[in-house]
Motif scaffolding. Sequence first.
Motif, PDB file in Angstrom:
ATOM      1  N   ARG A 194      18.942   2.172  -3.613  1.00 41.39           N
ATOM      2  CA  ARG A 194      19.569   3.481  -3.444  1.00 41.39           C
ATOM      3  C   ARG A 194      18.632   4.392  -2.661  1.00 41.39           C
ATOM      4  NH1 ARG A 194      18.000   7.359  -7.353  1.00 41.39           N
ATOM      5  NH2 ARG A 194      16.641   6.497  -8.987  1.00 41.39           N
ATOM      6  N   ALA A 195      19.231   5.320  -1.945  1.00 43.05           N
ATOM      7  CA  ALA A 195      18.463   6.200  -1.074  1.00 43.05           C
ATOM      8  C   ALA A 195      17.684   7.233  -1.884  1.00 43.05           C
ATOM      9  CB  ALA A 195      19.398   6.908  -0.099  1.00 43.05           C
ATOM     10  N   ALA A 196      16.631   7.726  -1.282  1.00 44.49           N
ATOM     11  CA  ALA A 196      15.888   8.831  -1.886  1.00 44.49           C
ATOM     12  C   ALA A 196      16.726  10.101  -1.776  1.00 44.49           C
ATOM     13  CB  ALA A 196      14.554   9.013  -1.169  1.00 44.49           C
ATOM     14  N   PRO A 197      16.541  11.051  -2.661  1.00 45.34           N
ATOM     15  CA  PRO A 197      17.286  12.311  -2.551  1.00 45.34           C
ATOM     16  C   PRO A 197      16.895  13.063  -1.284  1.00 45.34           C
ATOM     17  CG  PRO A 197      15.598  12.450  -4.271  1.00 45.34           C
ATOM     18  CD  PRO A 197      15.679  11.015  -3.853  1.00 45.34           C
ATOM     19  N   ASP A 198      17.848  13.840  -0.755  1.00 40.26           N
ATOM     20  CA  ASP A 198      17.587  14.591   0.478  1.00 40.26           C
ATOM     21  C   ASP A 198      16.427  15.560   0.320  1.00 40.26           C
ATOM     22  OD1 ASP A 198      19.697  13.283   1.661  1.00 40.26           O
ATOM     23  OD2 ASP A 198      21.157  14.863   1.223  1.00 40.26           O
ATOM     24  N   SER A 199      16.199  16.001  -0.911  1.00 42.66           N
ATOM     25  CA  SER A 199      15.151  16.993  -1.161  1.00 42.66           C
ATOM     26  C   SER A 199      13.770  16.374  -1.358  1.00 42.66           C
ATOM     27  CB  SER A 199      15.514  17.812  -2.403  1.00 42.66           C
ATOM     28  OG  SER A 199      15.658  16.952  -3.533  1.00 42.66           O
ATOM     29  N   ALA A 200      13.651  15.047  -1.210  1.00 44.10           N
ATOM     30  CA  ALA A 200      12.363  14.384  -1.443  1.00 44.10           C
ATOM     31  C   ALA A 200      11.299  14.969  -0.525  1.00 44.10           C
ATOM     32  CB  ALA A 200      12.492  12.886  -1.221  1.00 44.10           C
ATOM     33  N   PRO A 201      10.151  15.349  -1.070  1.00 44.03           N
ATOM     34  CA  PRO A 201       9.120  16.014  -0.257  1.00 44.03           C
ATOM     35  C   PRO A 201       8.238  15.069   0.538  1.00 44.03           C
ATOM     36  CG  PRO A 201       8.406  15.879  -2.540  1.00 44.03           C
ATOM     37  CD  PRO A 201       9.799  15.324  -2.496  1.00 44.03           C
ATOM     38  N   GLY A 202       8.267  13.778   0.196  1.00 43.62           N
ATOM     39  CA  GLY A 202       7.368  12.821   0.823  1.00 43.62           C
ATOM     40  C   GLY A 202       6.283  12.395  -0.149  1.00 43.62           C
ATOM     41  N   ALA A 203       5.919  11.147  -0.100  1.00 42.36           N
ATOM     42  CA  ALA A 203       4.929  10.614  -1.036  1.00 42.36           C
ATOM     43  C   ALA A 203       3.528  10.656  -0.433  1.00 42.36           C
ATOM     44  CB  ALA A 203       5.291   9.177  -1.413  1.00 42.36           C
ATOM     45  N   ALA A 204       2.552  10.582  -1.301  1.00 41.95           N
ATOM     46  CA  ALA A 204       1.154  10.582  -0.865  1.00 41.95           C
ATOM     47  C   ALA A 204       0.851   9.300  -0.085  1.00 41.95           C
ATOM     48  CB  ALA A 204       0.237  10.693  -2.075  1.00 41.95           C
ATOM     49  N   THR A 205      -0.185   9.381   0.745  1.00 37.16           N
ATOM     50  CA  THR A 205      -0.553   8.250   1.594  1.00 37.16           C
ATOM     51  C   THR A 205      -0.875   7.004   0.774  1.00 37.16           C
ATOM     52  OG1 THR A 205      -1.451   9.735   3.275  1.00 37.16           O
ATOM     53  CG2 THR A 205      -2.183   7.443   3.343  1.00 37.16           C
ATOM     54  N   GLU A 206      -1.599   7.183  -0.333  1.00 32.95           N
ATOM     55  CA  GLU A 206      -1.969   6.019  -1.140  1.00 32.95           C
ATOM     56  C   GLU A 206      -0.742   5.359  -1.769  1.00 32.95           C
ATOM     57  OE1 GLU A 206      -3.138   9.766  -3.555  1.00 32.95           O
ATOM     58  OE2 GLU A 206      -3.222   9.049  -1.471  1.00 32.95           O
ATOM     59  N   THR A 207       0.289   6.156  -2.089  1.00 32.74           N
ATOM     60  CA  THR A 207       1.530   5.598  -2.639  1.00 32.74           C
ATOM     61  C   THR A 207       2.239   4.745  -1.603  1.00 32.74           C
ATOM     62  OG1 THR A 207       1.832   7.476  -4.143  1.00 32.74           O
ATOM     63  CG2 THR A 207       3.788   6.158  -3.630  1.00 32.74           C
ATOM     64  N   LEU A 208       2.308   5.233  -0.381  1.00 33.65           N
ATOM     65  CA  LEU A 208       2.986   4.497   0.685  1.00 33.65           C
ATOM     66  C   LEU A 208       2.191   3.256   1.085  1.00 33.65           C
ATOM     67  CD1 LEU A 208       4.198   7.486   2.900  1.00 33.65           C
ATOM     68  CD2 LEU A 208       5.436   6.244   1.108  1.00 33.65           C
ATOM     69  N   THR A 209       0.858   3.356   1.043  1.00 29.17           N
ATOM     70  CA  THR A 209       0.027   2.182   1.341  1.00 29.17           C
ATOM     71  C   THR A 209       0.260   1.097   0.301  1.00 29.17           C
ATOM     72  OG1 THR A 209      -1.668   3.568   2.377  1.00 29.17           O
ATOM     73  CG2 THR A 209      -2.334   1.366   1.651  1.00 29.17           C
ATOM     74  N   ALA A 210       0.347   1.495  -0.958  1.00 30.50           N
ATOM     75  CA  ALA A 210       0.597   0.532  -2.032  1.00 30.50           C
ATOM     76  C   ALA A 210       1.976  -0.096  -1.891  1.00 30.50           C
ATOM     77  CB  ALA A 210       0.466   1.220  -3.391  1.00 30.50           C
ATOM     78  N   ALA A 237       3.706  -0.564   0.959  1.00 32.08           N
ATOM     79  CA  ALA A 237       3.673  -1.516   2.076  1.00 32.08           C
ATOM     80  C   ALA A 237       2.953  -2.800   1.681  1.00 32.08           C
ATOM     81  CB  ALA A 237       2.998  -0.873   3.282  1.00 32.08           C
ATOM     82  N   ALA A 238       1.873  -2.656   0.921  1.00 30.25           N
ATOM     83  CA  ALA A 238       1.132  -3.843   0.487  1.00 30.25           C
ATOM     84  C   ALA A 238       1.982  -4.702  -0.440  1.00 30.25           C
ATOM     85  CB  ALA A 238      -0.154  -3.422  -0.221  1.00 30.25           C
ATOM     86  N   GLN A 239       2.749  -4.051  -1.321  1.00 35.21           N
ATOM     87  CA  GLN A 239       3.590  -4.809  -2.233  1.00 35.21           C
ATOM     88  C   GLN A 239       4.721  -5.515  -1.479  1.00 35.21           C
ATOM     89  OE1 GLN A 239       3.254  -5.421  -5.748  1.00 35.21           O
ATOM     90  NE2 GLN A 239       4.632  -6.962  -4.909  1.00 35.21           N
ATOM     91  N   ALA A 240       5.267  -4.882  -0.460  1.00 39.57           N
ATOM     92  CA  ALA A 240       6.324  -5.526   0.338  1.00 39.57           C
ATOM     93  C   ALA A 240       5.789  -6.800   0.986  1.00 39.57           C
ATOM     94  CB  ALA A 240       6.842  -4.557   1.395  1.00 39.57           C
ATOM     95  N   LYS A 241       4.573  -6.722   1.524  1.00 40.41           N
ATOM     96  CA  LYS A 241       3.956  -7.898   2.146  1.00 40.41           C
ATOM     97  C   LYS A 241       3.671  -8.972   1.108  1.00 40.41           C
ATOM     98  CE  LYS A 241       0.107  -9.194   5.209  1.00 40.41           C
ATOM     99  NZ  LYS A 241      -0.488 -10.238   4.374  1.00 40.41           N
ATOM    100  N   ALA A 242       3.131  -8.569  -0.050  1.00 40.87           N
ATOM    101  CA  ALA A 242       2.823  -9.524  -1.112  1.00 40.87           C
ATOM    102  C   ALA A 242       4.092 -10.182  -1.652  1.00 40.87           C
ATOM    103  CB  ALA A 242       2.079  -8.819  -2.242  1.00 40.87           C
ATOM    104  N   THR A 243       5.156  -9.402  -1.744  1.00 42.52           N
ATOM    105  CA  THR A 243       6.430  -9.948  -2.236  1.00 42.52           C
ATOM    106  C   THR A 243       6.974 -11.001  -1.285  1.00 42.52           C
ATOM    107  OG1 THR A 243       7.078  -8.039  -3.580  1.00 42.52           O
ATOM    108  CG2 THR A 243       8.854  -9.378  -2.651  1.00 42.52           C
ATOM    109  N   GLN A 244       6.910 -10.722   0.004  1.00 37.44           N
ATOM    110  CA  GLN A 244       7.423 -11.700   0.974  1.00 37.44           C
ATOM    111  C   GLN A 244       6.635 -13.006   0.891  1.00 37.44           C
ATOM    112  OE1 GLN A 244       7.882 -10.077   4.869  1.00 37.44           O
ATOM    113  NE2 GLN A 244       9.177 -11.749   5.559  1.00 37.44           N
ATOM    114  N   GLU A 245       5.341 -12.921   0.754  1.00 41.13           N
ATOM    115  CA  GLU A 245       4.498 -14.117   0.650  1.00 41.13           C
ATOM    116  C   GLU A 245       4.769 -14.868  -0.649  1.00 41.13           C
ATOM    117  OE1 GLU A 245       0.617 -12.464   1.028  1.00 41.13           O
ATOM    118  OE2 GLU A 245       0.715 -12.278   3.236  1.00 41.13           O
TER     119      GLU A 245
END
Length: 466
Positions: free
Chosen positions: A324-340, A342-350
């Motif tokens: 499901r999509a994020a709410p329109d009012s979402a302010p944006g996540a911290a850099t470390e959250t987004l890095t984690a 992306a890392a999990q997406a890569k780990a999941t694919q592997e």
Amino acid sequence: MLRIYNTLTRQKEEFQPLEPGIVKMYVCGPTVYAAAHIGHAMSVIVFDIIRRYLEYRGYTVRHVMNYTDVDDKIIQRANALGVDPFALAEAHIQEFRQHLVDLNVLPASANPRATRTMDKIQAMIQGLIDKGYAYVADNGDVYFRVTRVKQYGKLSGRRLEEMQAGARIEVGEKKEHPMDFALWKAAKAGEPAWDSPWGKGRPGWHIECSAMNLSELGEQIDIHGGGNDLIFPHHENEIAQSEAFTGKPFARYWVHNGMLQLGGEKMSKSLGNLVTIEEFLTKHGADTLRMLILNASYRAPITYSEESLHAAEAAVERLRAALRAAPDSAPGAATETLTALAAQAKATQEAFVAAMDDDFNTAGALAALFDLTRAINTARDAGATVRELLPAQMTLRTLTSVLGLRLNARKAADARLDDMVALLVEVRAQARQQKNWALSDFIRNRLKELGILLEDGKEGTTWRWE
């Protein structure tokens, strides 16, 4: 490196197709004499998942699934109903084809039918006669001579001497040996029949599949699949007659799925303990049945129960909720959250590939996907925007589609459930306004027990599946 359990060798083996990059796979389809049940669906879904994963790994898959449209069961059923056996078979073929669409099963490359392969069937029988592997009985039947095959029983692990014990030749049969099996059955009154060099008659079940296989895929194939109830005698006899005819190894890998069980027994038409595909789909989504199968090893028996269905439905909702999509009012996540994330997406694919490479370990693949859903939900809760969630959600969508899950097809019953949950959320909001904290907490806790999480925010309360 993909490894597949081979019933023939009773071990996992590295997958190496006969021709690099191309997989020839034949799967035994249904005998179309009655409405198909979800046990049939299990087999087609298992091999749909195998095909999808092989294609994801870059193979071109030539997938053949037959229809047995002339058989003792079809004739007996047609006679009982007072209908033409060909009309009966055709009606159930068309019904089954629609079920495959409803279940999101990819169309096979070819769906041969026994009645349309008669020339090839007769040519194969004649070839076996010419080589001394088959003989014509004086009543017009043609039998395969099992004693000519030194390794007869190699797939099932049975010895001919053990099979012979307790076997008998039925009245009217003209066999040389009790385990000899029919390649051609002489015509009987009221049954479909075709002209042949041995008189009018019809083919036996086993030769039909060998001939259709030979016609569509050639003398050798990579994967032969079906339910483990077909190992003996059907697949054993296919090996015997195909290898006797061609003089070459038939299939490199024999892959068999376990049975769907209801009440501790195999689901089957003969036992009467079945749920038809049509009945199932009136109450549940196709993703639910697929998830039930994905949750276990394809080689193991699967228990069909209300509890297992509930678990499958909850698992589907967890995956769906992560998309499901994020709410329109979402302010944006911290850099470390987004890095984690992306890392999990890569780990999941592997991890997904590693699990599926291990004999199509779908349960392990699902575990990797749920790791990603948790990471997506965590990022959303941390304020991630639609754009920030999209790469991980695309990874999740890609991998779930490899398993054949739609995730976006909601049944009317699901929509009604959404309305009911929304109503409870509204009642809870009123209770909170009235400071009725006991009722508010009761609604939250009861919904959580059902796998539904409420999330209170500045703009109100939202809900999602746990």
